[in-house]
Design a protein around this motif. Structure first.
Motif, PDB file in Angstrom:
ATOM      1  N   ARG A  70       0.842  -1.197   0.000  1.00 54.18           N
ATOM      2  CA  ARG A  70       0.000   0.000   0.000  1.00 54.18           C
ATOM      3  C   ARG A  70       0.876   1.246   0.000  1.00 54.18           C
ATOM      4  O   ARG A  70       2.064   1.181   0.300  1.00 54.18           O
ATOM      5  CB  ARG A  70      -0.951   0.001   1.189  1.00 54.18           C
ATOM      6  CG  ARG A  70      -0.238  -0.101   2.519  1.00 54.18           C
ATOM      7  CD  ARG A  70      -1.216  -0.327   3.629  1.00 54.18           C
ATOM      8  NE  ARG A  70      -0.462  -0.607   4.854  1.00 54.18           N
ATOM      9  CZ  ARG A  70      -0.993  -0.956   5.980  1.00 54.18           C
ATOM     10  NH1 ARG A  70      -2.287  -1.072   6.076  1.00 54.18           N
ATOM     11  NH2 ARG A  70      -0.240  -1.185   7.032  1.00 54.18           N
ATOM     12  N   LYS A  95     -11.310   5.678   0.970  1.00 55.80           N
ATOM     13  CA  LYS A  95     -10.838   4.490   1.671  1.00 55.80           C
ATOM     14  C   LYS A  95      -9.367   4.636   2.078  1.00 55.80           C
ATOM     15  O   LYS A  95      -8.494   4.830   1.231  1.00 55.80           O
ATOM     16  CB  LYS A  95     -11.011   3.264   0.766  1.00 55.80           C
ATOM     17  CG  LYS A  95     -10.758   1.958   1.442  1.00 55.80           C
ATOM     18  CD  LYS A  95     -11.056   0.811   0.499  1.00 55.80           C
ATOM     19  CE  LYS A  95     -10.714  -0.503   1.141  1.00 55.80           C
ATOM     20  NZ  LYS A  95     -10.941  -1.622   0.229  1.00 55.80           N
ATOM     21  N   HIS A  96      -9.112   4.529   3.387  1.00 59.39           N
ATOM     22  CA  HIS A  96      -7.754   4.671   3.908  1.00 59.39           C
ATOM     23  C   HIS A  96      -7.698   4.103   5.327  1.00 59.39           C
ATOM     24  O   HIS A  96      -8.730   3.809   5.923  1.00 59.39           O
ATOM     25  CB  HIS A  96      -7.347   6.145   3.951  1.00 59.39           C
ATOM     26  CG  HIS A  96      -8.119   6.925   4.964  1.00 59.39           C
ATOM     27  ND1 HIS A  96      -9.392   7.404   4.710  1.00 59.39           N
ATOM     28  CD2 HIS A  96      -7.839   7.263   6.235  1.00 59.39           C
ATOM     29  CE1 HIS A  96      -9.849   8.020   5.784  1.00 59.39           C
ATOM     30  NE2 HIS A  96      -8.929   7.947   6.741  1.00 59.39           N
ATOM     31  N   LYS A  97      -6.497   3.978   5.845  1.00 55.82           N
ATOM     32  CA  LYS A  97      -6.238   3.640   7.244  1.00 55.82           C
ATOM     33  C   LYS A  97      -5.224   4.653   7.747  1.00 55.82           C
ATOM     34  O   LYS A  97      -4.474   5.227   6.959  1.00 55.82           O
ATOM     35  CB  LYS A  97      -5.691   2.217   7.388  1.00 55.82           C
ATOM     36  CG  LYS A  97      -6.700   1.144   7.038  1.00 55.82           C
ATOM     37  CD  LYS A  97      -6.132  -0.229   7.257  1.00 55.82           C
ATOM     38  CE  LYS A  97      -7.195  -1.262   6.871  1.00 55.82           C
ATOM     39  NZ  LYS A  97      -6.736  -2.618   7.075  1.00 55.82           N
ATOM     40  N   THR A  98      -5.191   4.848   9.053  1.00 58.13           N
ATOM     41  CA  THR A  98      -4.247   5.808   9.605  1.00 58.13           C
ATOM     42  C   THR A  98      -3.380   5.186  10.693  1.00 58.13           C
ATOM     43  O   THR A  98      -3.779   4.245  11.373  1.00 58.13           O
ATOM     44  CB  THR A  98      -4.970   7.029  10.221  1.00 58.13           C
ATOM     45  OG1 THR A  98      -5.882   6.581  11.226  1.00 58.13           O
ATOM     46  CG2 THR A  98      -5.721   7.815   9.161  1.00 58.13           C
ATOM     47  N   LEU A 149      -0.686   7.806   6.683  1.00 56.22           N
ATOM     48  CA  LEU A 149      -1.965   7.520   6.059  1.00 56.22           C
ATOM     49  C   LEU A 149      -1.689   6.383   5.084  1.00 56.22           C
ATOM     50  O   LEU A 149      -0.758   6.477   4.281  1.00 56.22           O
ATOM     51  CB  LEU A 149      -2.443   8.769   5.317  1.00 56.22           C
ATOM     52  CG  LEU A 149      -3.714   8.676   4.530  1.00 56.22           C
ATOM     53  CD1 LEU A 149      -4.904   8.680   5.492  1.00 56.22           C
ATOM     54  CD2 LEU A 149      -3.809   9.862   3.591  1.00 56.22           C
ATOM     55  N   TYR A 150      -2.445   5.318   5.166  1.00 54.44           N
ATOM     56  CA  TYR A 150      -2.232   4.167   4.298  1.00 54.44           C
ATOM     57  C   TYR A 150      -3.357   4.088   3.269  1.00 54.44           C
ATOM     58  O   TYR A 150      -4.531   4.115   3.626  1.00 54.44           O
ATOM     59  CB  TYR A 150      -2.179   2.878   5.109  1.00 54.44           C
ATOM     60  CG  TYR A 150      -1.105   2.893   6.166  1.00 54.44           C
ATOM     61  CD1 TYR A 150       0.233   2.810   5.807  1.00 54.44           C
ATOM     62  CD2 TYR A 150      -1.426   3.015   7.515  1.00 54.44           C
ATOM     63  CE1 TYR A 150       1.232   2.832   6.766  1.00 54.44           C
ATOM     64  CE2 TYR A 150      -0.434   3.038   8.486  1.00 54.44           C
ATOM     65  CZ  TYR A 150       0.887   2.948   8.106  1.00 54.44           C
ATOM     66  OH  TYR A 150       1.885   2.980   9.056  1.00 54.44           O
ATOM     67  N   ILE A 151      -2.966   3.972   2.008  1.00 52.85           N
ATOM     68  CA  ILE A 151      -3.913   3.917   0.900  1.00 52.85           C
ATOM     69  C   ILE A 151      -3.579   2.693   0.047  1.00 52.85           C
ATOM     70  O   ILE A 151      -2.433   2.517  -0.360  1.00 52.85           O
ATOM     71  CB  ILE A 151      -3.808   5.192   0.029  1.00 52.85           C
ATOM     72  CG1 ILE A 151      -4.097   6.434   0.873  1.00 52.85           C
ATOM     73  CG2 ILE A 151      -4.730   5.104  -1.174  1.00 52.85           C
ATOM     74  CD1 ILE A 151      -3.747   7.741   0.173  1.00 52.85           C
ATOM     75  N   VAL A 167      -9.186   7.227  -3.276  1.00 52.94           N
ATOM     76  CA  VAL A 167      -9.250   8.498  -2.551  1.00 52.94           C
ATOM     77  C   VAL A 167      -9.526   9.676  -3.482  1.00 52.94           C
ATOM     78  O   VAL A 167      -9.243   9.618  -4.677  1.00 52.94           O
ATOM     79  CB  VAL A 167      -7.952   8.771  -1.739  1.00 52.94           C
ATOM     80  CG1 VAL A 167      -7.718   7.688  -0.703  1.00 52.94           C
ATOM     81  CG2 VAL A 167      -6.754   8.914  -2.641  1.00 52.94           C
TER      82      VAL A 167
END
Length: 136
Positions: free
Chosen positions: A74, A95-98, A103-105, A111
């Motif tokens: 990612r 859509k992402h994670k932190t 920040l992870y995509i 996005v």
């Protein structure tokens, strides 16, 4: 941080092909938002701008002001120093994670690129309230 001449070689060597294309898009986006040239950090992170920090513990150093790494699993986007709550921006990102400063995509098409630009600028503005940011 390494020599700026390493950046084209790094970008050229990014795999797989999708990550290669995404890295080129992100490089252009970060240059547009910051107005700065990238520098290669730790062999796999493109950083834009730098800042010198000193923590209450006495630990100090220099680090990238913002940037990204096109990892195979990612994309990692670095919003430094990770203290501000950007939830109001992240709700519109996609859509992402932190993580603390990351920040992870999974893929850029997940996005909103305009929101990502806003987030990068907000991160730089927040960082500049803590430590002077120096262009690269």
């Amino acid at each position: 941080m390494t020599d700026a001449q390493d950046v084209p070689r790094f970008l050229n060597d990014v795999t797989p092909e999708r990550r290669h294309r995404e890295a080129a898009v992100l490089n252009a986006l970060f240059q547009e938002v910051t107005g700065w040239q990238p520098r290669l950090w730790s062999g796999s992170i493109l950083g834009y701008g730098t800042y010198d920090y000193t923590y209450a513990s006495g630990r100090s150093g220099t680090f990238l002001a913002t940037g990204f790494s096109p990892r195979k699993a990612r994309l990692s986007v670095y919003i430094m120093p990770g203290y501000a709550d950007f939830g109001h921006i992240l709700t519109d990102l996609g859509k992402h994670k932190t993580g603390k400063s990351c920040l992870y995509i999974n893929k850029l098409e997940d996005v909103d690129m305009q929101v990502l630009k806003t987030l990068i600028r907000a991160g730089l503005d927040d960082l500049a309230t803590r430590w002077p940011v120096v262009p690269t």
